[in-house]
Design an enzyme around this catalytic site. Structure first.
Site: not given
Ligand code: NAD
Length: 701
Positions: A105, A125
């Protein structure tokens, strides 16, 4: 401690260099450091391009897991990554190692991305039940399109640099050391006068993301997503990326991500994730160095021995594989080669690697081949006398420091150790089938097993990339004890009371197991359980009236898949379980003979009766000190027995049901079904105190 982030001006390139061992997790020091270094780069008049790179073995590997679910110290992820994206000078990230989750990210918020060829990047995730919460759901779709982003976030599997480049996730694959490669690329961008290029200003390519297409994709992932809900929130976040400007999309992502962290599913997945990392820390075990594991020997080249030798070879440990005869050895080695060939045919190993692994496995027909082994593991037939004979023979030839492991499923390690002159170096090393694949290793501590032997056994697990869980030396250890005395016994009772194998299996598969107990019984071989129980009766001298169906099938030679008929029927070359009218008739007959009335049983009762005994027997194991902690049991059942991870393992699941409720239901079945449902004292105590197994673990350390 060295600074987490340094700034280095290198002419036209201002380098933000992150150095946060061991894996450059993005903790508050890193976030603060990135902001300070970025300010320095922006203020440095010589700098045209900013490069973000990491020291050590990997780029930012991910978020700081210690912050998960708690308060995040400022600056937060959004603030830091927004600052990178807002930079008025182009920012380039150079990736190496594994850039996962928060790490990727961060790179997405940069304007350009380069990576070394063997870098891997991904958004895993979902494996923790979390919606990415640092801009990933908004920036990844903008960069590579909604559909590929969905696939990366749902499948959770990382991609390599070549694939990432093809997807548009990175711009360049660089040669050599990451920092140097990154510098070269940054200089080229500076020379070209490359502009800032903000991911957040792009629009999302929504091809392949209609409701119907998403539904189809989810169907293709149904197996992995069974019982899961995180994907729904992830999809909602991607929709926000399509529909909203970045700032609003990030807000929506934050809400969804925070909500996912509060879901029980995420709590359970994180519980298992951390438990797997903690089970190797044994309360009260003195700190000591493990003995090195340079060479190994495995005795018995059957199903298990061959797999164990493969696991050792895969870890680079030269291994002698010892059999009784040349013929048995040839058969064993052939099987090992065939297993590797399957891996090659799936593209997960090269033919050269196959030869290299085979080269590490040295076949032998004499126990003398164990003369230089640091660890010897026997995997001969499950027979006390034979195993004792084998261990005595190995004891005579193995070096004095070697530890002797037994792969027995049920036999007493204390008893086996008596056959040797080094009982303190004898330990149970209980692998699961297929041993080169399954991650669980039960490490069984006999009465005399020394701390040093346990420490070295845990090192065997680590080296073989397995999760080692220490168990006391009771019949069936942790896993098989709970299966035999809990889950399977009740499944068998339910058959006699009128539930069909199909109904029981369907209920447990819906609960989250990949296969119901009857299909597992057929797959493992029904005779295996029968033999296990024969040993149990010898060891605990108790009659066991509970497995009449399985034992009758064994007596009839209907042993499951391998004979084409067991509880179910099988067709040649087909592992599909077909209904077996003969089993239905057999069960009816057995029930009548025992005057057990058959009735319609609802699904809820089946689920409860199969799961509660796991919890009750698990509590008994904790009380008896066979399992140290509830989380040890949870790891055994999630990594070795297919208990759904998203429910956290049987003991965590009990906490979510509430122990008072669990006790009430166990007591109810105790009244209606009899003594084997006697509530475990620990369950009674914890329920009475309003406690949980999680709290029990906190006291255990
Ligand atoms: P198997 O029958 O496939 O293999 C046993 C092998 O041991 C045979 O190849 C046999 O020739 C060899 N052997 C017998 N005596 C020997 C000797 N004196 N020296 C050298 N080799 C000898 O059995 P398996 O399924 O591999 O099981 C082995 C052990 O692993 C058993 O204790 C079993 O309980 C345990 N175990 C099995 C499983 C499973 O799923 N199969 C899982 C966990 C543990």
């Amino acid at each position: 401690m060295a600074e987490a982030v340094r700034y280095e001006g290198r002419g036209e390139v201002g380098v933000i260099l992150i150095d946060r061992p061991p894996v450059n997790a993005i903790d508050v020091a890193v976030r603060r450091g990135i902001q300070t270094a970025l300010d320095q780069a922006l203020a440095d008049p010589a700098v045209k391009v900013v490069l973000l790179a990491c020291e050590g073995r990997t780029f930012l590997s991910g978020a700081d897991l210690n912050e998960l679910g708690g308060a995040i110290e400022a600056p937060g992820y959004y603030e830091t990554f927004d600052a990178l994206e807002a930079s008025t000078k182009p920012v380039v990230a150079v990736l190496h190692g594994t850039a996962l989750g928060g790490g990727l990210e961060c790179a997405l918020a940069c304007h350009y991305r380069a990576a070394v060829a063997d870098a891997r990047m991904g958004m895993p995730e979902i494996t923790l039940g979390i919606v990415p919460g640092a801009g990933g759901t908004q920036r990844l779709p903008r960069l590579i399109g909604a559909r590929p982003a969905l696939e990366m976030m749902i499948a959770g599997a990382p991609v390599d640099a070549a694939k990432a480049k093809a997807m548009g996730l990175i711009d360049e694959i660089v040669e050599g050391a990451p920092l140097q490669g990154g510098l070269d690329y940054a200089r080229r961008l500076a020379a070209q006068g490359a502009p800032v290029r903000r991911t957040g200003e792009r629009t999302v390519d929504a091809a392949g993301f209609s409701e119907a297409e998403v539904a189809d994709y989810l169907k293709s992932q149904a197996r992995a997503l069974k019982g899961r809900t995180t994907q729904e929130k992830t999809i909602a976040a991607i929709r926000a990326a399509i529909e909203l400007p970045l700032a609003d999309g990030l807000k929506r992502e934050d809400e969804l991500s925070q909500a996912s962290l509060k879901d029980r599913e995420s709590e359970a997945l994180r519980h298992v994730f951390f438990a797997e990392r903690e089970v190797g820390k044994i309360p009260g075990l003195p700190a000591m160095e493990p003995a090195p594991i340079r060479k190994a020997a495995v005795v018995g080249a059957g199903t298990m021995g061959g797999g164990i030798a493969m696991a050792l070879a895969n870890a680079g440990v030269p291994t002698a594989l010892i059999e009784v005869s040349q013929e048995a050895l040839d058969r064993g080695l052939k099987q090992v080669r065939e297993n590797y060939e399957v891996t090659v045919s799936r593209g997960r190993m090269t033919p050269q690697e196959l030869e290299q692994r085979m080269g590490l496995i040295r076949g032998a027909t004499s126990q003398d081949a164990a003369a230089d082994a640091d660890v010897v593991i026997e995997a001969v037939f499950e027979d006390m006398d034979l195993k004792k004979k084998v261990l005595a023979g190995i004891d005579a030839v193995a070096p004095p420091h070697a530890i002797l492991g037994s792969n027995t499923s049920t036999l007493s390690i204390t008893e086996l150790a008596k056959a040797t002159r080094r009982p303190e170096q004898v330990v149970g090393l209980h692998f699961f089938s297929p041993a080169h694949v399954m991650r669980l290793l039960e490490i069984v501590r006999g009465e005399q097993t020394s701390s040093q032997t346990l420490v070295t056994s845990l090192e065997v697990a680590r080296k073989l990339k397995k999760t080692g869980v220490v168990s006391g030396d009771a019949f069936g250890f942790i896993g098989n004890k709970m299966m035999q005395d809990g889950y399977f016994r009740e499944a068998e009772q339910l058959l006699l009371e009128g539930a069909s194998p199909e109904q029981i299996d369907a209920v447990m598969e819906r609960f989250g197991f990949a296969m119901g107990p009857n299909k597992v019984n057929d797959m493992a071989g029904i005779d295996v359980g029968t033999k296990v129980r024969e040993e149990l009766y010898k060891r605990e001298s108790r009659p066991d009236p509970y497995f009449v169906v399985s034992d009758a099938l064994t007596a009839q030679g209907k042993l499951g898949q391998k004979t084409g008929e067991g509880v179910y029927l099988y067709k040649a070359g087909d592992r599909t379980a077909y209904p077996n009218p003969a089993t239905t008739a057999l069960i009816r007959e057995l029930a009548q003979a025992r005057q057990i009335p058959q009735r319609t049983i609802d699904d809820a009762e089946i689920e409860e009766r199969c799961i509660l005994p796991l919890i009750n027997v698990g509590a008994q194991l904790l009380d008896d000190g066979i399992a140290y902690r509830a989380k040890d049991i949870d790891v055994v059942w999630t990594s070795g027995y297919g208990f759904p991870r998203h429910l956290g393992g049987p003991m965590f699941y009990a906490d979510t049901l509430g122990l008072k409720h669990v006790l009430e239901r166990v007591a109810h079945y105790h009244e209606t079904l009899g003594h084997y449902w006697t509530p475990a004292p620990l369950l009674v105590r914890l329920a009475g105190e309003g406690g949980t197994f999680t709290q029990f673990d906190q006291h255990r350390g």
